[in-house]
Design a protein around this motif. Sequence first.
Motif, short mmCIF file in Angstrom:
data_model
loop_
_atom_site.label_atom_id
_atom_site.label_comp_id
_atom_site.label_asym_id
_atom_site.label_seq_id
_atom_site.Cartn_x
_atom_site.Cartn_y
_atom_site.Cartn_z
N MET A 9 0.75 -1.38 -0.10
CA MET A 9 0.04 -0.25 0.03
C MET A 9 0.72 1.45 -0.02
O MET A 9 0.90 2.08 0.91
N TYR A 43 -6.22 3.71 -0.54
CA TYR A 43 -6.61 2.66 0.61
C TYR A 43 -7.99 1.69 0.07
O TYR A 43 -7.62 0.66 0.09
N ASN A 44 -8.95 2.42 -0.42
CA ASN A 44 -9.91 1.52 -0.74
C ASN A 44 -9.53 0.92 -2.11
O ASN A 44 -10.19 -0.44 -2.30
N TYR A 46 -6.67 -0.58 -2.87
CA TYR A 46 -5.61 -1.53 -2.31
C TYR A 46 -6.57 -2.80 -1.65
O TYR A 46 -6.16 -3.80 -1.71
N LEU A 47 -7.38 -2.07 -0.89
CA LEU A 47 -8.23 -3.12 -0.12
C LEU A 47 -9.07 -4.28 -1.15
O LEU A 47 -9.19 -5.26 -1.02
N VAL A 63 -0.65 -7.88 4.75
CA VAL A 63 -0.49 -6.49 5.10
C VAL A 63 0.69 -6.52 6.01
O VAL A 63 1.07 -7.41 6.56
N MET A 74 0.68 1.87 6.06
CA MET A 74 0.18 0.90 6.92
C MET A 74 0.80 1.18 8.36
O MET A 74 1.27 0.05 8.73
N PRO A 77 -1.10 -2.15 10.67
CA PRO A 77 -1.66 -3.11 9.74
C PRO A 77 -2.81 -3.97 10.32
O PRO A 77 -3.57 -4.47 9.63
N MET A 80 -6.00 -2.77 8.65
CA MET A 80 -6.33 -3.24 7.39
C MET A 80 -6.81 -4.55 7.53
O MET A 80 -7.75 -5.19 6.97
#
Lengths: 394, 261
Positions: A9, A43-44, A46-47, A63, A74, A77, A80
């Motif tokens: 990330m 972030y969104n 990558y998730l 992560v 992160m 983590p 996440m």
Amino acid sequence: MKITMFHLMPYAHMDMALRARHKSAWVTYPNSDFDPKKGAALYNRYLDELELAAELGFDGISVNEHHQNAYGLMPSPVVMAAALSRRTENCKLAILGNAFALREHPLTLAEEHAMIDCISGGRLITGFVRGIGAEFWSLAANPTTSHERHVEAHDLIVRAWTETGPFAFEGKHFHFEYVNVWPRPYQQPHPPIWCPSLGSTETIEWAAHPDRRYVYLQNYSPFESVSRFLNFYRETCEKTYGYTASSEQLGWTAPVYVADTDERAVAQAKEHIEALFNKFLALPFEVLFPPGYLGMSSYKRVRQHKRSIAGDQTLEKMMELGIVIVGSPDTVRERILHCHRELGFSNFIALLHFGTLPADLTERNIRLFAREVMPALQPVGDEAYRGFERVAAE
Amino acid sequence: MASCSESAIDYKGGKVFLRRGGSGQPLLFLHGAGGIPAWLPYLDRLSDRYDVIAPDHPTFGQSDEPGWVEKVDDLAYFYLDFIKEQGLENVHLVGQSLGGWIALEIAVRSTHSLASLTLVGAAGIRIKGRPAADLFIMDDEELARALFKSDALAEQMLAMEPTEEQQDIVLKNKVATARLAWQPRLFNPALRKWLHRIDVPTHVIWGDSDRIIPPDYAGEFGGLIEGAEVTMIEDCGHLPNIERTDAFIDAVTGFCDRHAA
């Protein structure tokens, strides 16, 4: 072989002109370069990429933790992994890793990991790391005591997970009158512990100990070093501890990029992998190895080899050294199978996004890897490994 | 290089290396983060008038690395024991940089055996908004340029080719300094509130162009320690003993001679 997709990330929108005026993207690289709106979208995205990997049948998604930098967004983590725990069902959630001893109160991480393990129904893998040198600047932690704090924090969390409380923990660095962690972890006696490292004989000797038998993961290294360290693990088990290591105790992490042809893979990955190593990861020697972070002999060895994470790597050189795996599905599959035949690791962690790789190429990389490479790897076991006896005989 | 004796004393099962030269009233010199590479001219000239005792702090230089050294406080208690065990009285205590911090920690605990206290570019306290430079984050070249006002001296230092043993000691001293001073960086937040306990004549010496610990600290110490005298050395960086040896010797001996007790 178990296949995990790992994500760093990074802040892919890093201003390269600003970066060029700083020694690294770490510690003192100004956070004015972080645009929260762009960060929110990243972030969104990558998730989503990790969730896609879970849907496509990866055994795990992963992560990790880094502080005050553009290389990996992160600092926690746990946040996440918590987000991923409710959006995935079967795959492992691997935090590779968390630096327990960077905290004044490592018990808070023992609590949070136990929470994720409960929420996910026992899917957590706890990566137990000391933290790379840069973190000791950002979190104002003393590098000279980092090793003994790391070991002591480990004893604290494992006792907190395995012994019922309350009990007092009376360490040199950590003191708790009442250790009595609620919740207890879902997995008994505790979540698996993995030890990711850039290469450390001390970590290997510690992880391989018969009381622990933790998974050792070699990160980002020339294949020659991967071989040296993974074989050192097996040898340590055999010679020092008198048991035969299982291949489940070994893993390797590498950036991977797949496209329909070798040429196209190289052309598409080059800029972004080079950005990962040269712009995001590159660190001055002093920052990577703060005083006392390494023992005297290790420090002298790395200084002699000038093994700072330098900023002048090319994709071609990294492919030649085997640090990264880039090519057509056939090339990538054969390469990983070849490496497995040599070393017999049961865990392969693929970094399928790196540096500035855009969303469309990342998604294609994940899908191609899942469809064309992974099915050939997952069934492979020790029967395909040439065996440590033969390595030792050489 | 002129003469000093080299010896090692035993303390709690470890060896403490020390250099000693001259005769007269004892002058205990506490070195800074860089340690004492040799019996340098400033030590030799001080030994013309005093019995100069210059140990390598435990964990530094040629001294052992015992596990009991965790904080500057530990070195303060060590030196109080050292002064007692060596039977030293009326000591002129001179501390430079990190050694100045150690000297302050000694003096707030006890000035019983001290004739005077001299601080040279001392660490130990923090003026909010005026941090000391971060010694640890600098590379060799940045550090050399930050230590001296004179570029020529910095060049000279960079041009030296240390032996492997010398390189090992540089590294050992850096780790030893980090152990004591990484966090909080080069100061003890509790020290300031006890500085009023220092009741011996105190002299604060500073290079007016110190880029490691800003010269503002000279005035700050001068204000915190009752009756302290402040001497600013002109055209001088963090190490007056090296960069302005004549002015340094005059400042130290002038003050100590006036307070021979």
